[in-house]
Scaffold this motif. Sequence first.
Motif, PDB file in Angstrom:
ATOM      1  N   HIS A 190     -13.532   2.126   6.191  1.00 34.18           N
ATOM      2  CA  HIS A 190     -13.381   1.556   4.857  1.00 34.18           C
ATOM      3  C   HIS A 190     -13.011   2.688   3.918  1.00 34.18           C
ATOM      4  O   HIS A 190     -13.859   3.500   3.539  1.00 34.18           O
ATOM      5  CB  HIS A 190     -14.704   0.895   4.436  1.00 34.18           C
ATOM      6  CG  HIS A 190     -14.687   0.306   3.061  1.00 34.18           C
ATOM      7  ND1 HIS A 190     -14.353  -1.018   2.828  1.00 34.18           N
ATOM      8  CD2 HIS A 190     -14.971   0.831   1.859  1.00 34.18           C
ATOM      9  CE1 HIS A 190     -14.443  -1.268   1.527  1.00 34.18           C
ATOM     10  NE2 HIS A 190     -14.819  -0.152   0.919  1.00 34.18           N
ATOM     11  N   GLY A 191     -11.714   2.780   3.592  1.00 35.90           N
ATOM     12  CA  GLY A 191     -11.254   3.877   2.755  1.00 35.90           C
ATOM     13  C   GLY A 191     -11.223   5.198   3.487  1.00 35.90           C
ATOM     14  O   GLY A 191     -11.222   6.258   2.860  1.00 35.90           O
ATOM     15  N   ARG A 219      -6.389   4.232  10.061  1.00 35.01           N
ATOM     16  CA  ARG A 219      -6.816   4.224   8.664  1.00 35.01           C
ATOM     17  C   ARG A 219      -7.147   2.793   8.279  1.00 35.01           C
ATOM     18  O   ARG A 219      -6.426   1.862   8.651  1.00 35.01           O
ATOM     19  CB  ARG A 219      -5.717   4.793   7.768  1.00 35.01           C
ATOM     20  CG  ARG A 219      -6.041   4.747   6.276  1.00 35.01           C
ATOM     21  CD  ARG A 219      -5.024   5.540   5.482  1.00 35.01           C
ATOM     22  NE  ARG A 219      -5.047   5.189   4.062  1.00 35.01           N
ATOM     23  CZ  ARG A 219      -4.351   5.818   3.126  1.00 35.01           C
ATOM     24  NH1 ARG A 219      -3.574   6.838   3.454  1.00 35.01           N
ATOM     25  NH2 ARG A 219      -4.412   5.425   1.860  1.00 35.01           N
ATOM     26  N   HIS A 240      -6.740  -5.052   2.230  1.00 37.56           N
ATOM     27  CA  HIS A 240      -7.690  -5.176   3.339  1.00 37.56           C
ATOM     28  C   HIS A 240      -6.902  -5.100   4.649  1.00 37.56           C
ATOM     29  O   HIS A 240      -6.200  -6.038   5.025  1.00 37.56           O
ATOM     30  CB  HIS A 240      -8.461  -6.502   3.243  1.00 37.56           C
ATOM     31  CG  HIS A 240      -9.172  -6.659   1.930  1.00 37.56           C
ATOM     32  ND1 HIS A 240     -10.458  -6.245   1.729  1.00 37.56           N
ATOM     33  CD2 HIS A 240      -8.744  -7.178   0.742  1.00 37.56           C
ATOM     34  CE1 HIS A 240     -10.816  -6.494   0.486  1.00 37.56           C
ATOM     35  NE2 HIS A 240      -9.791  -7.064  -0.137  1.00 37.56           N
ATOM     36  N   ASP A 286      -0.524  -1.025   0.358  1.00 40.82           N
ATOM     37  CA  ASP A 286      -1.097  -0.891  -0.980  1.00 40.82           C
ATOM     38  C   ASP A 286      -0.103  -1.323  -2.055  1.00 40.82           C
ATOM     39  O   ASP A 286      -0.469  -2.011  -3.021  1.00 40.82           O
ATOM     40  CB  ASP A 286      -1.530   0.552  -1.222  1.00 40.82           C
ATOM     41  CG  ASP A 286      -2.723   0.979  -0.372  1.00 40.82           C
ATOM     42  OD1 ASP A 286      -3.465   0.087   0.090  1.00 40.82           O
ATOM     43  OD2 ASP A 286      -2.892   2.194  -0.162  1.00 40.82           O
ATOM     44  N   ALA A 339      -8.906  -0.014   5.154  1.00 45.55           N
ATOM     45  CA  ALA A 339      -9.245  -0.269   3.755  1.00 45.55           C
ATOM     46  C   ALA A 339      -9.804  -1.672   3.643  1.00 45.55           C
ATOM     47  O   ALA A 339      -9.428  -2.577   4.409  1.00 45.55           O
ATOM     48  CB  ALA A 339      -8.017  -0.108   2.853  1.00 45.55           C
TER      49      ALA A 339
END
Length: 328
Positions: free
Chosen positions: A228-229, A198, A188, A182, A200
Motif C-alpha cells: 500500500h503505497g 508496486r 487502487h 495515477d 496503491a
Amino acid sequence: MRRVLLPHEISSAPPPAGGTIADWHGTSMGTGWSVRAVGGPADLGDRLQAELDLVVAQMSHWEPTSSLGRFNRAPAGTWHELPPEFFDVLSFGLDVCDATGGACDPCAGALVNLWGFGPVDRYDEPGFAPPTAAQVAGVLAHRAHVRLDAAGRRAWQPGSVQLDLSAIAKGYAVDRLAGCLDRLGIGHYLVEVGGELRGAGVKPDGQPWWVSLEQPLENAGEIVVALHGLAIATSGDYRRFFQTDARRYPHTIDPRTGMPIDSGIASVTVIHASCMTADAWSTALTVLGVDEGLRLAERRGLAARFLVRQADGTLLETVSSHFGAMLD
C-alpha cells in the motif's frame, strides 16, 4: 514462520463503490508484466504497453536501435542529447554509483557482456567460457564514465562506455505503469514487471494488496507485505547464473573488481515508495555485502532485508532497522 510487514502510513480513501478488479498483462523487456486495478478504461492495456514500449525504445541494451544502443556505439568524444526519461534514469543510476563507491554502475555494461550476461555471446550459448583474469583486467583498464550536462540533458561518450541499465530499468518501468494509472485517476492497483512490484490503495473488499517476498529457499521464512503505497525489488544470486568446475557465477557483477559477486548473499530485498529506487539499491546492497550494505542502508534510511547463505545450507536473515520497524 509467517510474518507481516505493514506500511507506516495507510490512506483512508476507499475503492470506488461497486468496483471490481480487472487484469491486464503482456510481455516487455524479456519478461512478463501484469496490472490488477479497480476500474480503468477499455484501452488501458494499450496505454500500459505504450509506457513499457517507451522504456524499451530508450533504455534497452538488447535493442540495437534503442537510444541506449545508439549511445553505446557512438564515436569517442561526442555529446548526445538524451530523451528526458533516459536522462533521468541514467542520472539516478550515476548517483547510486557515486553513493556506493561504484558498487552499482550503469557504465559497467562491458563487464556484464564479458561474463555472458548481455545480449550476445551469452553464458547459456554453446561454446561459452568464463573470461580469463587478463580479459577482466583489460576491460577494467579501459573503463570510463559518461559525463552529464543537466542543462542540455546531454551525455558525453568517452569512447569505451557501454551503458547497461538492467539494474534499474525494470523498477523504472513499474513506476511508469503506476504513474499512468495515477494520471488516469485509478488509485487502487497492483503493478508487476518481472517480479518487481508496486501497489496503491486497496482491493474492493477493503483488503490491501498482499504479496509474499520472493524466497531463494523454503527455509527463509515467509514475509507477506501489505503493498500500500510501497514498491518491492529483490536482487539475488539464484535468478541467473552458470557453473563451471563446481564454481557458481551469479549474474550480478561487482564493477569494482570485474568479478561476479562472491559474498554469500542469496538475496537482498528493498522496500521503498519508488520501485526504481528499490531496484537500484537492492542490486547495490547485494554487491556491497551484508556488513557494508547494512551500514549504508541504515545511513540512507532504506528498508532492506539480507539473506546470507550459511555453511549448513540455511539462510541467515539480517534486516535494517527501517525494515524491522514495519514488521508486525
